[in-house]
Motif scaffolding. Structure first.
Motif, mmCIF file in Angstrom:
data_model
loop_
_atom_site.group_PDB
_atom_site.id
_atom_site.type_symbol
_atom_site.label_atom_id
_atom_site.label_comp_id
_atom_site.label_asym_id
_atom_site.label_seq_id
_atom_site.Cartn_x
_atom_site.Cartn_y
_atom_site.Cartn_z
ATOM 1 N N MET A 1 3.025 97.419 72.666
ATOM 2 C CA MET A 1 2.502 98.662 72.094
ATOM 3 C C MET A 1 2.698 99.833 73.057
ATOM 4 N N ALA A 2 2.432 99.568 74.344
ATOM 5 C CA ALA A 2 2.593 100.630 75.341
ATOM 6 C C ALA A 2 4.046 101.094 75.381
ATOM 7 N N GLY A 3 4.949 100.132 75.235
ATOM 8 C CA GLY A 3 6.369 100.483 75.188
ATOM 9 C C GLY A 3 6.692 101.315 73.954
ATOM 10 N N PHE A 4 6.108 100.927 72.823
ATOM 11 C CA PHE A 4 6.343 101.645 71.565
ATOM 12 C C PHE A 4 5.881 103.100 71.672
ATOM 13 N N GLU A 5 4.747 103.280 72.340
ATOM 14 C CA GLU A 5 4.213 104.634 72.424
ATOM 15 C C GLU A 5 5.118 105.560 73.215
ATOM 16 N N ARG A 6 5.907 104.973 74.101
ATOM 17 C CA ARG A 6 6.741 105.808 74.956
ATOM 18 C C ARG A 6 8.211 105.819 74.594
ATOM 19 N N CYS A 7 8.648 104.873 73.769
ATOM 20 C CA CYS A 7 10.085 104.779 73.533
ATOM 21 C C CYS A 7 10.584 105.967 72.719
ATOM 22 N N ILE B 1 3.281 101.979 63.331
ATOM 23 C CA ILE B 1 2.533 101.087 64.221
ATOM 24 C C ILE B 1 1.741 101.916 65.229
ATOM 25 N N ASN B 2 2.382 102.961 65.749
ATOM 26 C CA ASN B 2 1.693 103.798 66.731
ATOM 27 C C ASN B 2 0.483 104.516 66.141
ATOM 28 N N GLN B 3 0.533 104.751 64.841
ATOM 29 C CA GLN B 3 -0.607 105.407 64.201
ATOM 30 C C GLN B 3 -1.776 104.458 63.982
ATOM 31 N N SER B 4 -1.479 103.166 63.929
ATOM 32 C CA SER B 4 -2.542 102.187 63.675
ATOM 33 C C SER B 4 -3.404 102.043 64.920
ATOM 34 N N ASP C 1 -7.702 101.757 60.890
ATOM 35 C CA ASP C 1 -7.059 103.043 60.715
ATOM 36 C C ASP C 1 -5.543 102.948 60.628
ATOM 37 N N ARG C 2 -5.058 101.931 59.966
ATOM 38 C CA ARG C 2 -3.616 101.872 59.739
ATOM 39 C C ARG C 2 -3.244 102.955 58.749
ATOM 40 N N PRO C 3 -2.024 103.467 58.812
ATOM 41 C CA PRO C 3 -1.611 104.406 57.775
ATOM 42 C C PRO C 3 -1.757 103.703 56.425
ATOM 43 N N ARG C 4 -2.288 104.421 55.431
ATOM 44 C CA ARG C 4 -2.543 103.748 54.166
ATOM 45 C C ARG C 4 -1.278 103.540 53.352
ATOM 46 N N TYR C 5 -0.344 104.416 53.544
ATOM 47 C CA TYR C 5 0.947 104.248 52.892
ATOM 48 C C TYR C 5 1.999 104.995 53.692
ATOM 49 N N LEU C 6 3.239 104.642 53.458
ATOM 50 C CA LEU C 6 4.334 105.348 54.113
ATOM 51 C C LEU C 6 5.232 105.914 53.035
ATOM 52 N N VAL C 7 5.536 107.163 53.123
ATOM 53 C CA VAL C 7 6.423 107.783 52.145
ATOM 54 C C VAL C 7 7.850 107.681 52.658
#
Ligand code: UDP
Ligand code: MG
Length: 313
Positions: free
Chosen positions: A81-87, A170-173, A299-305
């Motif tokens: 996750m830490a990697g995802f936040e920065r990639c 994922i980062n928003q969750s 708090d996952r995104p409820r949907y993705l457009v």
């Protein structure tokens, strides 16, 4: 280092014995792809020389290497996750540090993404794991697929590629225990899987004990399904229903045999079962509410457009 096409995220926990051979294979494999890339190593609080080795590697390839050092051990998924936040890449690949998944396969994952898939999972061609683990993961796979509708032939394989959209979701969750491949799968709109080679751990030892494996699967099921809760209330209802039927049967039997007593020791047992059923049912109901609170706080995104078709002024 401007935005590269590819980010490779690698969690590292006490991997000093294998890091040198990882570097020796990973960098050439990525250089060969001739695309812009970055590698993000996340040191998950290693107590060996891993952090020092990563630091050295950063100094020798600062153009494409980034290192995040945790101050403690938070687990493989938090490290990723830490990697995802920065990639910064458009495509993100996760890879284990132990060379069980050959870095040479990253090119094949990219080829699959070129075809338009936004999630490329992987299946180990020939599992090199010991017998009980193979069996356990098969059984878990079946159960998980039924409970959560997440299709992953080989959940133990971390070599996977995700699109930027999935990583942003994922980062928003905001969840704490999660299983990244499953979370990513739930955000994917066009997932696929390919077969990849699989090797013995090159050095060091597995960080996963049987206990950790069970915990992981528990996270997986509870994180993506409320079926276990619902089963509780269902079971409670069933117990209550059966005890009511049993009571009716006992009454009828007594009426027919003529020895009519309204209250006997049997009735108390049956009543007890009935009450247990009601309690279990209530527990399940409470569970449903707790489950909802849990979903809310995650708090996952409820949907993705994927796209909006509209005329812009
Ligand atoms: N790992 C981590 N933190 C941990 C445990 C593992 O970052 O607490 C990393 C480890 O260094 C490796 C990856 O996660 O890169 C997978 O771990 P391992 O190979 O031990 O798991 P296995 O392949 O046995 O399932
Ligand atoms: Mg491994």
């Amino acid at each position: 280092m401007s935005s590269p096409l590819l980010s490779v995220v690698i969690p590292v926990y006490n991997e000093e014995a294998g890091l040198a051979s990882l570097f020796a294979r990973l960098y050439p494999a990525l250089d060969k792809l001739a695309i812009g890339y970055e590698i993000i190593f996340v040191n998950d609080g290693s107590t060996d020389r891993s952090a020092a080795l990563l630091r050295e590697q950063f100094q020798s390839r600062p153009d494409v290497t980034r290192v995040v050092l945790f101050n403690g051990n938070y687990g493989q998924h938090m490290a990723i996750m830490a990697g995802f936040e920065r990639c910064r890449g458009e495509r993100i690949v996760t890879l284990d540090a132990d060379l069980q998944n050959p870095p040479e396969e990253i090119g094949n994952l990219m080829a699959e993404m070129d075809k338009g898939f936004d999630y490329v999972g992987s299946i180990r061609r020939k599992r090199q794991d010991v017998g009980w683990r193979r069996w356990a993961s098969k059984a878990m796979n079946r159960l998980r697929e039924r409970l959560t509708h997440i299709k992953m032939t080989d959940q133990g394989c971390m070599l996977r590629a995700y699109s930027r959209d999935i990583i942003s979701a994922i980062n928003q969750s905001r969840e704490i225990s999660t299983y990244i491949p499953a979370l990513a799968y739930s955000f994917a709109h066009n997932p696929t899987e390919i077969e990849v080679e699989h090797e013995e751990r090159s050095a060091g030892e597995s960080k996963y004990s049987l206990y950790k494996l069970i915990r992981l699967n528990f996270d997986l099921v509870t994180g993506f399904s409320v079926v276990p809760l619902q089963m509780f209330s269902l079971f409670g209802m069933l117990v209550a229903l059966i005890s009511v039927i049993a009571y009716v049967i006992v009454m009828v039997q007594r009426a027919l045999s003529g020895s009519w007593t309204f209250w006997s020791i049997w009735d108390r047992d049956i009543l007890e079962f009935f009450l247990i059923g009601v309690v279990l049912f209530g527990l399940g109901i409470i569970g449903e509410y707790v489950g909802r609170i849990y979903q809310q706080v995650r708090d996952r995104p409820r949907y993705l457009v994927q796209a909006v078709l509209e005329k812009t002024e």
